[in-house]
Design a protein around this motif. Structure first.
Motif, short mmCIF file in Angstrom:
data_model
loop_
_atom_site.label_atom_id
_atom_site.label_comp_id
_atom_site.label_asym_id
_atom_site.label_seq_id
_atom_site.Cartn_x
_atom_site.Cartn_y
_atom_site.Cartn_z
N PRO A 165 37.25 28.87 1.01
CA PRO A 165 37.64 30.12 1.00
C PRO A 165 36.40 30.86 1.19
N GLN A 166 35.32 30.60 0.78
CA GLN A 166 34.22 31.42 1.05
C GLN A 166 33.79 31.80 2.55
N LEU A 167 34.47 31.33 3.55
CA LEU A 167 34.48 31.56 4.77
C LEU A 167 35.41 32.67 5.32
N ALA A 168 35.95 33.45 4.24
CA ALA A 168 36.85 34.65 4.72
C ALA A 168 36.40 35.41 5.69
N ASP A 169 35.14 35.83 5.52
CA ASP A 169 34.62 36.69 6.49
C ASP A 169 34.11 36.38 7.88
N VAL A 170 34.21 35.01 8.03
CA VAL A 170 33.92 34.34 9.29
C VAL A 170 34.93 34.36 10.55
N LYS A 171 34.47 34.65 11.64
CA LYS A 171 35.39 34.71 12.65
C LYS A 171 35.40 33.36 13.39
N ILE A 172 36.36 33.45 14.27
CA ILE A 172 36.80 32.19 15.14
C ILE A 172 36.47 32.38 16.53
N ASP A 173 35.64 31.73 17.09
CA ASP A 173 34.87 32.03 18.57
C ASP A 173 35.91 31.13 19.44
N TYR A 174 36.04 30.08 19.18
CA TYR A 174 36.69 29.29 20.17
C TYR A 174 38.09 28.43 19.29
N ALA A 175 39.05 28.34 20.35
CA ALA A 175 40.30 27.65 19.83
C ALA A 175 41.01 26.95 21.11
N TRP A 176 41.13 25.74 20.69
CA TRP A 176 41.57 24.86 21.98
C TRP A 176 42.44 23.67 21.46
N GLY A 177 43.33 22.90 22.48
CA GLY A 177 43.84 22.00 22.00
C GLY A 177 44.30 21.10 23.11
N GLY A 178 44.87 19.91 22.87
CA GLY A 178 45.30 19.05 24.11
C GLY A 178 46.12 17.75 23.35
N LEU A 179 46.27 16.74 24.31
CA LEU A 179 47.00 15.76 23.93
C LEU A 179 46.42 14.63 23.62
#
Length: 430
Positions: free
Chosen positions: A331-345
């Protein structure tokens, strides 16, 4: 083999930090080799490298780019053993062979370390892996796993971490304890795969990208592997396609199920904050069936994985959905942004044991790594090479494990699995 895209690697933290931009030309002629490997992920490249080192002529046909699929997108976790647990093998093998299988599970880690050192692969290999307990019952299971490893297999390096000492590994109040394995760890999977490809090429293997296999047939005593623009004649074929096997071997493809899995990378946290979050710099996973897994990156990010999708459909607004999960632990990362999001099989088997075997005496396959593919693929490549050279005793141990088709056929197996997984998600909450 269909379903691939002839596009660059998916946008991810791994693609953004790639250290090898080598490209391999498509196959555009007719060639003859000893072995044709279909698939340029970790399984196929590991197989090609082992075979080339043994003096065989090898061609690798990759429908897209080396490491394009799960090999270049996964969580980068290096986990000893197999996803199924050792007792899955005990149903089919005497204790002597179970001991051999267990030793091979440890060997998978040695293979990775040997390859990284021998070929000077820059892939951020880091030792240390913590399995964190979510429930009191998980605490007991982790302690039993530690004791079983020591008494049954003579492996005494696992250490149970009490709750009041967990802050040495993870700055979170979510977990009740953990099992630390100093020999497992984590790495940059795409750079590792590309490093193995460089080594395979240097050993003499020929790698062809953008070369989707359209047909596989036997002709005049050898195999003919057809692509859109070229043909390979080979004495042996290795199917290393995993979730993209499709119509090349339908009977084998029915033994695995494609599952979606997802990863995000935060923005850099700064050296002090990143170090405090996971002081041991170990990879971490929890004990739920539908688990979270996470680890630090060398540049001070959190790489967070989870949100397994048995329908293979990615969650809506993937980055935000993963961020909400991450905040349950941090929860201490509430101010942190996500730079990359990805997925796969990734591919799973019904019993989560790896599925190795032969379709006929000269067509080998390896699949079903069920989330443990980063290192188990190295073992698969080594065992296939041994078997082709006439030393098949280790490879054939895996052939004694019974693998069932997923029920429901091509149409109903995914809905059936989604319903089953809903039950396991509910159990995780209890």
């Amino acid at each position: 083999m269909t379903g691939f895209s002839q596009q660059p690697h998916v946008a991810s933290y791994y693609a953004a930090t790639i250290n090898d931009t080598t490209r391999h030309a498509p196959l555009d002629s007719t060639i003859a080799v000893d072995i044709c490997v279909i698939g340029g992920g970790l399984t196929g490249i590991s197989t090609a490298l082992n075979l080339a080192e043994r003096g065989h002529s090898v061609a690798v046909l990759e429908a897209s780019k080396v490491g394009w699929a799960a090999s270049g997108r996964n969580g980068g976790q290096l986990i000893a053993g197999f996803a199924c647990g050792i007792d899955a093998f005990a149903q089919y093998l005497p204790e002597e062979d179970v001991q051999r299988i267990w030793a091979m599970g440890q060997e998978t880690l040695d293979i990775v370390r040997m390859r990284v050192e021998k070929h000077r692969i820059d892939c951020d290999l880091t030792s240390g892996y913590l399995t964190a307990a979510n429930k009191p019952r998980d605490v007991d299971e982790l302690r039993r796993a530690r004791d079983d490893a020591a008494t049954r297999f003579g492996y005494d390096r696992l250490r149970y971490v009490e709750r009041d000492a967990l802050e040495q590994y993870v700055q979170s109040s979510r977990y009740l304890g953990g099992l630390f394995d100093p020999d497992s760890g984590h790495l940059h999977p795409l750079n590792y795969t590309l490093g193995l490809a460089r080594a395979a090429s240097a050993a003499g293997a020929r790698i062809f990208e953008d070369s989707c296999v359209t047909a596989l047939r036997r002709e005049n005593g050898h195999h003919v592997v057809q692509t859109e623009r070229g043909t390979v004649h080979a004495q042996f074929v290795v199917l290393a396609c995993n979730t993209y096997l499709n119509t090349l071997a339908p009977a084998v493809a029915r033994k695995i199920m494609p599952v979606g899995t997802y990863v995000v990378a935060t923005e850099p946290l700064g050296e002090a904050r990143a170090q405090a979050l996971m002081p041991a710099q170990a990879a971490i996973c929890d004990t739920r069936f539908v688990l979270d897994y996470f680890r630090p990156s060398p540049d001070g990010r959190v790489l967070w994985g989870g949100k397994v999708s048995y329908s293979t459909r990615a969650p809506r607004d993937l980055g935000e959905a993963m961020r909400r999960d991450m905040l349950k632990t941090f929860p201490q990362l509430a101010d942190v942004k996500i730079d990359y999001a990805w997925g796969g099989l990734v591919d799973i088997t019904m019993n989560r044991a790896p599925h190795f075997g032969r379709i006929e005496p000269t067509i080998y396959f390896a699949q079903g790594f069920s989330g443990h593919g980063v290192n188990t693929t190295g073992l698969a490549g080594k065992l296939i090479a041994e078997a082709i050279d006439g030393q098949a005793s280790r490879f054939d141990l895996f052939g004694k494990i019974r693998h069932r088709d997923f029920p429901g056929g091509a149409t109903l197996r995914t809905p059936a699995l989604v319903l089953a997984m809903a039950w396991y998600r509910m159990k995780d909450l209890l």
